[in-house]
Design an enzyme around this catalytic site. Sequence first.
Site, PDB file in Angstrom:
ATOM      1  CB  CYS A 215      -4.646  -2.306   7.089  1.00 57.60           C
ATOM      2  SG  CYS A 215      -4.370  -3.981   6.468  1.00 57.60           S
ATOM      3  CD  GLU A 288      -7.678  -3.343   3.388  1.00 57.79           C
ATOM      4  OE1 GLU A 288      -7.605  -4.397   2.715  1.00 57.79           O
ATOM      5  OE2 GLU A 288      -6.712  -2.831   3.955  1.00 57.79           O
TER       6      GLU A 288
END
Length: 616
Positions: A215, A288
Amino acid sequence: MRKLLCFLKTSSPPQLNLFSQPCAFLFSRSSHFPRSYDFTSATGNSGKFPMASSATVKLPPAPIEEGIGRRCWIKLKKEWTQALYTPFVVCLAAGNLKLDTFRHYIAQDVHFLRAFAQAYEMAEECADDDDAKVGICELRKNVLEELKMHNSFVQEWGFDLPKESTPNAATVKYTDFLLATASGKIEGVKAPGKLATPFEKTKLAAYTLGAMTPCMRLYAFLGKEFQLFLDANEGIHPYKKWINNYSSESFQAAALQTEDLLDKLSVSLTGEELTIIEKLYHQALKLEIEFFLAQPLVQRTVVPLSKEHNPAEHCLMLFSDFDLTCTVVDSSAVLAEIAIITAPKSDQNQSGNELARMSSADLRTMWGELSKLYTEEYEQCIESILQSNTVEKFSYEDLRNALEQLSEFEKKANLRVIDSGVLKGLNVEDIKRAGERLILQDGCASFLQSVIKNENLNTNIHILSYCWCRDLISSAFKSGGLDSVNIHANEFIYENSISTGAIIKKVESPIDKIQAFTNILEKCSKDRKNLTVYIGDSVGDLLCLLEADIGIVIGSSSSLRRVGSHFGVSFIPLFPGVIEKQKQVIDENFPGWNGRSGILYTVSSWAEIHAFILGS
């Protein structure tokens, strides 16, 4: 033929068995094949094909040992490329993302960041090293500051975040994954209450960082990419503050710090444990992407290209070159290798019922001479084309006239090869076996398979190639389950399954390619609107690339860029090109993609093509 046989220039003595040499083009298609392939030709000649270990033409020098975070990022390029081409990310980069969508994203991100901070706290408790504890604590404080910054974001954009918002399914899935990982609920890891040793606790901290690092790296990457679109001449980007935050030196440093901590915490882990980290990293990247895809868009987007495709009204026409576009080696090199290994050792040991062939030593020498002569004359032809006056504005007709010269050269070169007799005596079964083991560019086969299997697409795939032997291409695609691909190439003439040395000439030059391209489109049904995409890598593809609605250049051919630029062609990396197209979407109106615009889009991999056309 231009990339023919790098080994000919540094050839070993004629008696040396070629199949024991580590040539870049030797045949392998997947890890299901052994490290070497025992080749026995139809004539009884045999040898070993070493398996190539990479699907690239030229491997860079061995880099300094990277940490696991960096290795995972490099290995999972396909995934973060998909994230880059999600509609939400493209609209955000273009600056025309609807405010309601951004508001929803910020609200969901608040839920995510709270879980992120909690996961850092849990990792800090497990870390045994004091420096690691301090580092993780700093990263957690950064996340808390990021949460505060979200409040300033929304004030600047003139809206308030709801005091209570419900996380959507994608957000819940992502946060649950993070907290479960930090709690030790991972296959192969003991439950939290049974973490008896400092090493086991440190291992859990490493796993947690493995789930969090992607991330940080992805947002640092997006911030830098988006920074390129903050054009001072186009007014203020509405999401400039968001971009500045993730492109800032402090956030870039935080991403590096996270990777460094992951490396430090995992330094003593076993190979099996490092594999668990890689799986966690991969899962986080996929989550994600799902997080981006879950943001509600109520606007028109230019990605994925197939999004607005209506099979009843549209036909997606995909065209591609073969050699060095789909493959990692020129097919002429493969045919030369087969010819040399299956040739008689000397002129005296040929049986009377065989076509007369050169010995393997003479054949090697002849291939070397042909290759050298081709390279020299090709370069002379390109230089001759470039001696004309550079055009100030893109001129398709001037380019086509110039490539007539290259077309004549290609046909003469082919005739020279045919007259030499080097293509004589190849067994069609040997060619097909070689095709089955031909290495395709990474991601090429999976993209084409995805296109074919997609029931929501009305798609035709055509391969336009200078290759002398259609059977080689056909075998390469059939072995990958791509039987429905239409192949337009030259063909060997056989007698009793043995090549005579002559070919049926169908596609020999840039002019032949564009003619085949035009003929295919003319035969298409007029009931549907065609959207054409051409993928190529060389000068011979230029006319087709420019004629297509979307021309995509893969690879780094200097001659293609030199000739194209000489005639006013612009080469634009695909992602910035997509962003520019997204900016043109105003009030749901989009001017579309049009051929002969003089613009070609460049990519570094088939993964990028896949993300652009098909999405995640």
